[in-house]
Design a protein around this motif. Structure first.
Motif, mmCIF file in Angstrom:
data_model
loop_
_atom_site.group_PDB
_atom_site.id
_atom_site.type_symbol
_atom_site.label_atom_id
_atom_site.label_comp_id
_atom_site.label_asym_id
_atom_site.label_seq_id
_atom_site.Cartn_x
_atom_site.Cartn_y
_atom_site.Cartn_z
ATOM 1 N N PHE A 1 -12.090 17.824 25.583
ATOM 2 C CA PHE A 1 -12.212 16.401 25.872
ATOM 3 C C PHE A 1 -11.472 15.504 24.884
ATOM 4 O O PHE A 1 -11.167 14.355 25.214
ATOM 5 N N SER A 2 -11.203 15.994 23.690
ATOM 6 C CA SER A 2 -10.551 15.141 22.688
ATOM 7 C C SER A 2 -9.124 15.558 22.359
ATOM 8 O O SER A 2 -8.439 14.844 21.614
ATOM 9 N N GLU A 3 -8.668 16.691 22.874
ATOM 10 C CA GLU A 3 -7.323 17.142 22.569
ATOM 11 C C GLU A 3 -6.510 17.440 23.834
ATOM 12 O O GLU A 3 -5.575 16.717 24.158
ATOM 13 N N VAL A 4 -6.865 18.505 24.541
ATOM 14 C CA VAL A 4 -6.047 18.956 25.670
ATOM 15 C C VAL A 4 -5.984 17.914 26.776
ATOM 16 O O VAL A 4 -4.887 17.547 27.249
ATOM 17 N N THR A 5 -7.135 17.410 27.221
ATOM 18 C CA THR A 5 -7.151 16.469 28.346
ATOM 19 C C THR A 5 -6.390 15.178 28.034
ATOM 20 O O THR A 5 -5.516 14.770 28.802
ATOM 21 N N PRO A 6 -6.693 14.474 26.934
ATOM 22 C CA PRO A 6 -5.944 13.229 26.660
ATOM 23 C C PRO A 6 -4.456 13.458 26.388
ATOM 24 O O PRO A 6 -3.617 12.646 26.794
ATOM 25 N N LYS A 7 -4.120 14.562 25.719
ATOM 26 C CA LYS A 7 -2.705 14.825 25.445
ATOM 27 C C LYS A 7 -1.939 15.140 26.731
ATOM 28 O O LYS A 7 -0.791 14.713 26.898
ATOM 29 N N THR A 8 -2.553 15.882 27.638
ATOM 30 C CA THR A 8 -1.906 16.187 28.914
ATOM 31 C C THR A 8 -1.713 14.913 29.736
ATOM 32 O O THR A 8 -0.646 14.688 30.318
ATOM 33 N N LEU A 9 -2.749 14.080 29.776
ATOM 34 C CA LEU A 9 -2.643 12.802 30.500
ATOM 35 C C LEU A 9 -1.537 11.934 29.920
ATOM 36 O O LEU A 9 -0.745 11.333 30.657
#
Length: 427
Positions: free
Chosen positions: A106-114
């Motif tokens: 929730f704090s790394e992969v998801t926001p960075k991909t978005l």
């Protein structure tokens, strides 16, 4: 602090960490060309982002400071919650593993991909936050950057290096090609043609010396008048007997005025003629375009290492390399090239290989001879004879007219039509 408050703070810190992680990726992957365009149009967020990206070390320092602080604080809160709920070490290990997974998702992969998929939607709004956040955090960021930049200098790297990177012509070509629908096809071709100017030289587009039309002052007044009236060129070279004895270049409008006033004589022509401008052979077209601009010239005479005139190149010739021939009719796009119903092409021996390749999408070899005459003679290794044929890179070339050891005209079959023609003859 109550558990509910601790859980609320933990969730808030996860969102803050996600903001820092996503905005970092968004800002670093922004399209710089689009960002500059939007900033030049007056968009405030784009101006903020552009100014901060000029010093990426300070921007990254601010982002990492906030991200590291939120992550460490979240880890501390998790430890407090675990201590209040559980008392054994196994629970601590489990909550640490779960928290690591939650933060990773929730704090790394998801926001960075978005942010990587939609950098502008993430980066530009966050630019407002960083623009005002950088002021109170400046002392901390300055101290961190002072130490980190000192370490980087030990490896020969300075923050100013980020502003010194430039794109090569091949990288610019990739940018234009990958722009796709963002650049109209016509404009895309022109941009690619500009990049191709450095690959061609003046010999590739010059008018050969035997085809230069000019005013020979040794001719009679009537012959000179006919040359002026029949000329389709704006400027005409003036020479004495041959182009090797070049006297200058006269503007056709002035020569016509002399003829109209019946003052057409050698002295008057020479008085009107401007000093000739010479161009060394091998000069790249992009450089010659700048030379024409700096010298305020439109016509140049290409000379070899011995100073002998080899041909004539004009500003219009170079511009046509960028925008194409000044005609929209494909049948007349190339001078002295005519398409026949059987798929072959009748061409003059003086037609340049470069023009054929560019306008007909052919792949005739361009290293070596510049014209069809030179290409066929190189392959024949003998004096040209009418009816002789050569095969070059899948293309069939037949000499249709050879005079005075020069190929005046030829017929060319592209690979597919050439194969069909050979099969028909064999049958």
């Amino acid at each position: 602090m109550p558990l509910a408050a601790l859980f609320g703070l933990l969730i808030a810190l996860l969102f803050i960490s996600a903001f820092f992680s996503g905005s970092e990726t968004g800002l670093m992957t922004l399209n710089r060309y689009r960002l500059n365009t939007r900033a030049d149009k007056g968009e405030r967020a784009a101006r903020f982002a552009r100014r901060m990206l000029k010093r990426p070390d300070r921007l990254i320092g601010t982002i990492l400071l906030g991200n590291t602080f939120s992550n460490n604080l979240a880890a501390a809160i998790v430890a407090i919650i675990t201590a209040k709920l559980f008392s054994n070490s196994t629970a601590v290990l489990i909550t640490t593993a779960v928290m690591t997974l939650v933060m990773l998702i929730f704090s790394e992969v998801t926001p960075k991909t978005l942010a990587a998929l939609h950098p502008e939607r993430v980066a530009l709004p966050s630019a407002y936050v960083y623009w005002y956040l950088r002021l109170p955090l400046f002392p901390f960021v300055w101290a961190v950057n002072l130490i980190s930049n000192g370490i980087l200098r030990l490896f020969g790297v300075t923050p100013e290096d980020a502003a010194q990177h430039s794109l090569s012509s091949e990288e610019l070509r990739t940018v234009v090609l990958e722009a796709g629908a963002m650049i109209p096809q016509r404009h895309q071709k022109m941009l690619l043609s500009i990049l191709d100017l450095e690959k061609a030289t003046v010999e590739d587009i010059m008018v050969p010396r035997n085809e230069i039309i000019g005013i020979d002052i040794t001719e009679s007044r009537e012959q000179i008048r006919e040359t002026i009236i029949a000329s389709q060129h704006t400027r005409l070279p003036v020479f004495d007997g041959s182009i090797d004895h070049l006297k200058g270049v006269v503007h056709l409008r002035r020569a016509v005025r002399l003829a109209a006033e019946d003052k057409l004589d050698t002295e008057s022509l020479l008085a009107l003629a401007a000093e000739p401008y010479y161009v060394p052979e091998g000069t790249p077209l992009n450089q010659q375009l700048l030379n024409f601009q700096n010298q305020k010239r439109r016509v140049g005479f290409v000379v070899d290492e011995y100073g002998d005139i080899q041909g004539l190149v004009t500003l219009e010739d170079i511009l046509e390399e960028v925008v194409g021939e000044f005609t929209s009719d494909p049948a007349t796009r190339i001078k002295n090239v005519y398409a026949d119903a059987d798929g072959s092409y009748r061409v003059s021996g003086s037609v340049t290989i470069r023009s054929l390749n560019r306008n007909l999408n052919w792949r005739l070899p361009t290293k070596g001879p510049k014209t069809i005459n030179g290409l066929v003679l190189e392959q024949l290794e003998a004096l040209p004879q009418t009816g002789a044929q050569v095969a070059i890179g899948g293309y069939t070339l037949e000499i249709t007219d050879a005079r005075a050891n020069v190929i005046k005209s030829a017929r060319i079959w592209p690979p597919k039509t050439g194969l069909a023609q050979r099969k028909a003859r064999a049958a």
